[in-house]
Motif scaffolding. Sequence first.
Motif, PDB file in Angstrom:
ATOM      1  N   GLY A   1       0.779  -1.078   0.146  1.00 23.41           N
ATOM      2  CA  GLY A   1       0.067  -0.073  -0.112  1.00 23.41           C
ATOM      3  C   GLY A   1       0.937   1.392   0.208  1.00 23.41           C
ATOM      4  N   PHE A   2       2.211   1.159   0.368  1.00 22.94           N
ATOM      5  CA  PHE A   2       2.799   2.527   0.182  1.00 22.94           C
ATOM      6  C   PHE A   2       3.052   2.857  -0.957  1.00 22.94           C
ATOM      7  CE2 PHE A   2       7.413   4.240   0.144  1.00 22.94           C
ATOM      8  CZ  PHE A   2       6.884   5.565   1.005  1.00 22.94           C
ATOM      9  N   ALA A   3       2.958   2.257  -2.224  1.00 23.77           N
ATOM     10  CA  ALA A   3       3.182   3.097  -3.679  1.00 23.77           C
ATOM     11  C   ALA A   3       1.749   3.707  -3.873  1.00 23.77           C
ATOM     12  CB  ALA A   3       3.101   1.689  -4.540  1.00 23.77           C
ATOM     13  N   ASN A   4       0.506   3.241  -3.517  1.00 22.42           N
ATOM     14  CA  ASN A   4      -0.458   3.888  -3.702  1.00 22.42           C
ATOM     15  C   ASN A   4      -0.543   5.329  -2.623  1.00 22.42           C
ATOM     16  OD1 ASN A   4      -1.619   2.206  -5.728  1.00 22.42           O
ATOM     17  ND2 ASN A   4      -2.799   1.134  -4.030  1.00 22.42           N
ATOM     18  N   TYR A   5      -0.016   5.097  -1.397  1.00 20.49           N
ATOM     19  CA  TYR A   5       0.285   6.178  -0.693  1.00 20.49           C
ATOM     20  C   TYR A   5       1.042   7.318  -1.096  1.00 20.49           C
ATOM     21  CZ  TYR A   5       1.305   8.815   3.782  1.00 20.49           C
ATOM     22  OH  TYR A   5       1.628   9.854   4.658  1.00 20.49           O
ATOM     23  N   LEU A   6       2.124   6.956  -1.787  1.00 15.21           N
ATOM     24  CA  LEU A   6       3.005   8.030  -2.329  1.00 15.21           C
ATOM     25  C   LEU A   6       2.628   8.416  -3.500  1.00 15.21           C
ATOM     26  CD1 LEU A   6       6.014   9.120  -2.030  1.00 15.21           C
ATOM     27  CD2 LEU A   6       6.801   7.217  -3.502  1.00 15.21           C
ATOM     28  N   ALA A   7       1.950   7.928  -4.332  1.00 15.59           N
ATOM     29  CA  ALA A   7       1.445   8.514  -5.733  1.00 15.59           C
ATOM     30  C   ALA A   7       0.547   9.517  -5.251  1.00 15.59           C
ATOM     31  CB  ALA A   7       0.837   7.196  -6.660  1.00 15.59           C
ATOM     32  N   GLU A   8      -0.520   9.206  -4.259  1.00 22.13           N
ATOM     33  CA  GLU A   8      -1.528  10.185  -3.908  1.00 22.13           C
ATOM     34  C   GLU A   8      -1.030  11.348  -3.499  1.00 22.13           C
ATOM     35  OE1 GLU A   8      -4.220   7.966  -1.294  1.00 22.13           O
ATOM     36  OE2 GLU A   8      -4.833   6.730  -2.890  1.00 22.13           O
ATOM     37  N   ARG A   9       0.076  11.391  -2.865  1.00 26.81           N
ATOM     38  CA  ARG A   9       0.386  12.724  -2.123  1.00 26.81           C
ATOM     39  C   ARG A   9       1.630  13.264  -3.052  1.00 26.81           C
ATOM     40  NH1 ARG A   9      -1.801   9.753   1.091  1.00 26.81           N
ATOM     41  NH2 ARG A   9      -2.687  10.368   3.012  1.00 26.81           N
ATOM     42  N   LEU A  10       1.991  12.651  -4.140  1.00 23.21           N
ATOM     43  CA  LEU A  10       3.192  13.371  -5.010  1.00 23.21           C
ATOM     44  C   LEU A  10       2.646  14.766  -5.245  1.00 23.21           C
ATOM     45  CD1 LEU A  10       4.141  10.799  -7.640  1.00 23.21           C
ATOM     46  CD2 LEU A  10       5.525  11.651  -5.850  1.00 23.21           C
ATOM     47  N   PRO A  11       1.346  15.254  -5.690  1.00 24.95           N
ATOM     48  CA  PRO A  11       1.272  16.681  -5.771  1.00 24.95           C
ATOM     49  C   PRO A  11       1.472  17.554  -4.602  1.00 24.95           C
ATOM     50  CG  PRO A  11      -0.525  15.293  -6.586  1.00 24.95           C
ATOM     51  CD  PRO A  11       0.195  14.533  -5.935  1.00 24.95           C
ATOM     52  N   GLU A  12       1.301  17.090  -3.437  1.00 25.69           N
ATOM     53  CA  GLU A  12       1.556  17.605  -2.099  1.00 25.69           C
ATOM     54  C   GLU A  12       2.941  17.885  -1.904  1.00 25.69           C
ATOM     55  OE1 GLU A  12      -0.332  15.975   1.215  1.00 25.69           O
ATOM     56  OE2 GLU A  12      -2.087  15.569   0.149  1.00 25.69           O
ATOM     57  N   ILE A  13       3.607  16.813  -2.182  1.00 29.88           N
ATOM     58  CA  ILE A  13       5.474  16.914  -1.987  1.00 29.88           C
ATOM     59  C   ILE A  13       5.905  17.815  -3.079  1.00 29.88           C
ATOM     60  CG2 ILE A  13       7.373  15.546  -2.200  1.00 29.88           C
ATOM     61  CD1 ILE A  13       5.661  13.037  -1.459  1.00 29.88           C
ATOM     62  N   LEU A  14       5.367  18.009  -4.248  1.00 28.48           N
ATOM     63  CA  LEU A  14       5.684  18.689  -5.304  1.00 28.48           C
ATOM     64  C   LEU A  14       5.400  20.331  -4.933  1.00 28.48           C
ATOM     65  CD1 LEU A  14       7.106  19.772  -8.040  1.00 28.48           C
ATOM     66  CD2 LEU A  14       4.681  19.322  -9.061  1.00 28.48           C
ATOM     67  N   ALA A  15       4.368  20.552  -4.321  1.00 28.50           N
ATOM     68  CA  ALA A  15       3.769  22.144  -3.942  1.00 28.50           C
ATOM     69  C   ALA A  15       4.921  22.253  -2.840  1.00 28.50           C
ATOM     70  CB  ALA A  15       2.388  21.781  -3.500  1.00 28.50           C
ATOM     71  N   ALA A  16       5.233  21.330  -1.709  1.00 28.97           N
ATOM     72  CA  ALA A  16       6.097  21.790  -0.674  1.00 28.97           C
ATOM     73  C   ALA A  16       7.443  21.947  -1.103  1.00 28.97           C
ATOM     74  CB  ALA A  16       6.035  20.547   0.319  1.00 28.97           C
ATOM     75  N   TYR A  17       8.044  21.385  -2.084  1.00 27.97           N
ATOM     76  CA  TYR A  17       9.053  21.456  -2.733  1.00 27.97           C
ATOM     77  C   TYR A  17       9.063  22.910  -3.177  1.00 27.97           C
ATOM     78  CZ  TYR A  17      13.075  21.298  -5.917  1.00 27.97           C
ATOM     79  OH  TYR A  17      14.309  21.609  -6.653  1.00 27.97           O
ATOM     80  N   ARG A  18       8.261  23.059  -4.154  1.00 23.57           N
ATOM     81  CA  ARG A  18       8.476  24.758  -4.621  1.00 23.57           C
ATOM     82  C   ARG A  18       8.091  25.581  -3.547  1.00 23.57           C
ATOM     83  NH1 ARG A  18       3.991  23.179 -10.079  1.00 23.57           N
ATOM     84  NH2 ARG A  18       5.743  22.238 -10.802  1.00 23.57           N
ATOM     85  N   GLN A  19       7.440  25.347  -2.428  1.00 18.81           N
ATOM     86  CA  GLN A  19       7.214  26.341  -1.562  1.00 18.81           C
ATOM     87  C   GLN A  19       8.570  26.641  -0.769  1.00 18.81           C
ATOM     88  OE1 GLN A  19       4.121  25.603   1.285  1.00 18.81           O
ATOM     89  NE2 GLN A  19       4.116  27.716   2.172  1.00 18.81           N
ATOM     90  N   SER A  20       9.311  25.462  -0.597  1.00 16.55           N
ATOM     91  CA  SER A  20      10.637  25.498  -0.050  1.00 16.55           C
ATOM     92  C   SER A  20      11.834  26.363  -0.634  1.00 16.55           C
ATOM     93  CB  SER A  20      11.223  24.022   0.341  1.00 16.55           C
ATOM     94  OG  SER A  20      11.616  23.497  -0.965  1.00 16.55           O
ATOM     95  N   LYS A  21      11.449  26.475  -2.110  1.00 16.22           N
ATOM     96  CA  LYS A  21      12.339  27.321  -2.997  1.00 16.22           C
ATOM     97  C   LYS A  21      12.125  28.650  -2.985  1.00 16.22           C
ATOM     98  CE  LYS A  21      13.417  25.655  -6.905  1.00 16.22           C
ATOM     99  NZ  LYS A  21      13.445  24.846  -8.405  1.00 16.22           N
ATOM    100  N   GLY A  22      11.153  29.254  -2.257  1.00 18.26           N
ATOM    101  CA  GLY A  22      10.572  30.197  -2.039  1.00 18.26           C
ATOM    102  C   GLY A  22       9.988  30.986  -3.286  1.00 18.26           C
TER     103      GLY A  22
END
Length: 284
Positions: free
Chosen positions: A263-284
């Motif tokens: 189930g970890f694969a599905n969990y990660l796939a669903e949260r990829l948009p959140e991870i991307l947004a957090a990464y972009r926010q971290s870059k300012g």
Amino acid sequence: MAAMWAASRPSSSVADGAVVEIDPALCLPSAIADRVPDVTDESFNAFMEQVREEGQHTPILVRRHPSRNDHYEIAYGRRRTRAAMALGKPVRAVVRDLSDAELVVAQGSENLARENLSYIEKAHFARNMEQVGVAREVILKAMGVHRPDLANYLSVAEAIPGPVLAAIGPAPKVGRPRWLTLADRIRAATPEQVNTALASPDLAGKASDERFAVILAALTAPPARKAKPRAETLKDAKGVKFARVERSSDGMRVTLEEKAEPGFANYLAERLPEILAAYRQSKG
């Protein structure tokens, strides 16, 4: 053969500009080569037959040889001299008292206009003049070119090794861009690769332009191999492998071990948009 035309040996009594018949064996080529030999030149036989049937239309130009008694040095007309030699005939020649510079200018002016030298022959004619110390101004006059053109000729001639030129010949239909391409491939190749190209059986029986194409193709650089992706194994705190990460110039690939963490694969796939947004926010 020399005895047949003994009366045509060099003599100080021959007036400058006189037309005489000379034993072709006494006519030596200029020290500065303007021709690249081509053993497959079939046009010479046709030219020789024309001389046999019609005679020599135009005299060659010679001067008394500066270092060999009883000989002449050819400014232009080596092909006519060669035909006369093969036919066992004297060659008609204009004898002139030429300085070294005048000889070179006459050689260049006549041959470049009449003989249709190929690009590489012009390039090596220029380089040969430079190597024996002919002044640049004389070379420019002999070639009938401007300084940038001369620089281009010299750079191409310098880039093509002698064995390569000898294997190809004059290549009358090949211009500067393709010679530059060949030069680039020679520089990128190893000596072994060049030697292999020169030893290709595909060269046998080919005309000069075709030999150029064979060697150019033989030195074509193989497509660069893509580097294998760098692989990294990820393990959890208990040492259980749960993912494999492969990095390459194109990106990164993550492979999850479903059995290690169902189930970890599905969990990660669903949260990829959140991870991307957090990464972009971290870059300012």
